[in-house]
Write a protein that holds these residues in place. Structure first.
Motif, PDB file in Angstrom:
ATOM      1  N   PRO A  24       6.276  11.216   0.437  1.00 18.19           N
ATOM      2  CA  PRO A  24       5.785  10.806   1.676  1.00 18.19           C
ATOM      3  C   PRO A  24       5.467   9.577   1.775  1.00 18.19           C
ATOM      4  CG  PRO A  24       4.153  12.159   0.717  1.00 18.19           C
ATOM      5  CD  PRO A  24       5.381  12.131  -0.354  1.00 18.19           C
ATOM      6  N   TYR A  25       5.543   8.802   3.094  1.00 19.72           N
ATOM      7  CA  TYR A  25       5.096   7.460   3.234  1.00 19.72           C
ATOM      8  C   TYR A  25       3.616   7.229   4.041  1.00 19.72           C
ATOM      9  CZ  TYR A  25       9.691   5.618   2.059  1.00 19.72           C
ATOM     10  OH  TYR A  25      10.882   5.015   1.456  1.00 19.72           O
ATOM     11  N   VAL A  26       3.435   7.672   5.087  1.00 14.79           N
ATOM     12  CA  VAL A  26       2.149   7.430   5.781  1.00 14.79           C
ATOM     13  C   VAL A  26       1.539   8.845   5.757  1.00 14.79           C
ATOM     14  CG1 VAL A  26       1.132   6.941   7.830  1.00 14.79           C
ATOM     15  CG2 VAL A  26       3.024   5.509   7.087  1.00 14.79           C
ATOM     16  N   THR A  27       0.355   8.983   5.095  1.00  9.71           N
ATOM     17  CA  THR A  27      -0.327  10.525   5.079  1.00  9.71           C
ATOM     18  C   THR A  27      -1.477  10.540   5.456  1.00  9.71           C
ATOM     19  OG1 THR A  27      -0.849   9.762   2.674  1.00  9.71           O
ATOM     20  CG2 THR A  27       1.353  10.751   3.013  1.00  9.71           C
ATOM     21  N   GLY A  28      -1.976  11.645   6.099  1.00 11.47           N
ATOM     22  CA  GLY A  28      -3.472  11.921   6.147  1.00 11.47           C
ATOM     23  C   GLY A  28      -4.168  12.691   5.363  1.00 11.47           C
ATOM     24  N   MET A  46      -9.333  10.419  10.968  1.00 15.92           N
ATOM     25  CA  MET A  46      -8.206   9.670  11.530  1.00 15.92           C
ATOM     26  C   MET A  46      -7.451   8.425  10.883  1.00 15.92           C
ATOM     27  SD  MET A  46      -8.954  10.704  14.578  1.00 15.92           S
ATOM     28  CE  MET A  46      -8.280   9.687  15.949  1.00 15.92           C
ATOM     29  N   GLY A  47      -7.731   8.676   9.429  1.00 15.02           N
ATOM     30  CA  GLY A  47      -7.091   7.801   8.615  1.00 15.02           C
ATOM     31  C   GLY A  47      -5.450   7.979   8.546  1.00 15.02           C
ATOM     32  N   GLY A  48      -4.614   6.988   8.332  1.00 17.05           N
ATOM     33  CA  GLY A  48      -3.354   7.187   7.821  1.00 17.05           C
ATOM     34  C   GLY A  48      -3.037   6.134   6.780  1.00 17.05           C
ATOM     35  N   SER A  49      -2.825   6.540   5.200  1.00 17.52           N
ATOM     36  CA  SER A  49      -2.406   5.825   4.475  1.00 17.52           C
ATOM     37  C   SER A  49      -1.002   5.662   4.087  1.00 17.52           C
ATOM     38  CB  SER A  49      -2.889   6.447   3.263  1.00 17.52           C
ATOM     39  OG  SER A  49      -4.498   6.763   3.345  1.00 17.52           O
ATOM     40  N   TYR A  50      -0.782   4.165   4.139  1.00 19.58           N
ATOM     41  CA  TYR A  50       0.542   3.795   3.747  1.00 19.58           C
ATOM     42  C   TYR A  50       0.490   3.555   2.143  1.00 19.58           C
ATOM     43  CZ  TYR A  50       4.701   1.099   3.331  1.00 19.58           C
ATOM     44  OH  TYR A  50       6.099   0.643   3.019  1.00 19.58           O
TER      45      TYR A  50
END
Length: 243
Positions: A24-28, A46-50
């Motif tokens: 996965p690329y952008v994950t919560g 509310m975070g989205g990790s790259y």
């Protein structure tokens, strides 16, 4: 180029064209949900990790589904958007019957288990862990589905690190007569523990609820945190003899 080399080259290009995303690329991160006196409460940050970078700070991962259900997701954000597209089609098709009935949370949960398991069998899974809660005809429902279709129902569920860090708290403190206010406090406690221990978590969270009257998603807010631990000032306190 002879015939064998030509066939090998064509096969390589065909395989390259059909490659799937392996990571996965952008994950919560974690979603935590509980049953309370009047319905279901759900919380997520509310975070989205790259990768390991906290790239996005306003990613909503709690969504109402139809009239009776609420969905939360951790994992790949674009795959979650694909799941929402599937569910939009499902709800639209259900509404087109116009028979006075509508899909309840049990039916939506069952549908999601089939979708996730089907994609897993195609070796092209949707990289999400899903939490599905809802209320229909006075009956509360709360369940989860993993990315390979493993699923269960319970009075409280969590995904990601929440499964390890939040559920022990819920086992100790949850009870079926929780008020809305007490339920929110319990979820905040779980989210604060996750914030302190999960590098992908942020302190901006969102809470949603669903009752017989319908779903409501509340405005995101920041958790109050405390980092002034005495161990930072004097690391030998309480650990004499180990330094």
């Amino acid at each position: 180029m002879n015939l064998i080399d030509s066939n090998y080259s064509n096969r390589q290009s065909s395989e390259a064209a059909s490659e799937r995303t392996l990571y996965p690329y952008v994950t919560g991160t974690s979603v935590v949900a509980i049953k309370y006196k009047d319905g279901i409460l759900m919380a997520a940050d509310m975070g989205g990790s790259y990768g390991s970078t906290l790239r996005y700070k306003s990613v909503e991962r709690l969504k109402p589904i139809g009239k009776h259900s609420l969905l939360g997701a951790s994992g790949e954000i674009s795959d979650f958007q694909e799941i929402l597209r599937y569910l939009d089609e499902l709800i639209l098709n259900d509404n087109m019957w116009d028979d006075g009935n509508s899909l309840g949370p049990k039916e939506v949960h069952s549908y999601l288990t089939r979708v996730m398991y089907n994609r897993r069998n195609k070796f092209n899974p949707l990289w999400n862990s899903l939490v599905l809660g809802g209320v229909k005809n006075g009956q509360k429902f709360l369940g989860m589905v993993s990315m390979i279709g493993v699923n269960f129902e319970d009075d409280h569920v969590a995904t990601g690190f929440g499964n390890h860090l939040a559920r022990p708290i819920l086992r100790d403190e949850w009870h079926e007569n929780l008020t809305f206010e007490d339920g929110v406090k319990l979820l905040e406690k779980c989210m604060r523990v996750l914030l302190y221990r999960d590098r992908s978590a942020i302190n901006k969270i969102q809470i949603a609820k669903i009752t017989e009257e319908g779903a409501a998603t509340f405005k995101p807010y920041s958790l109050k945190t405390f980092w002034g631990f005495s161990a930072f000032e004097n690391p030998t306190v309480g650990a004499e003899g180990s330094w």
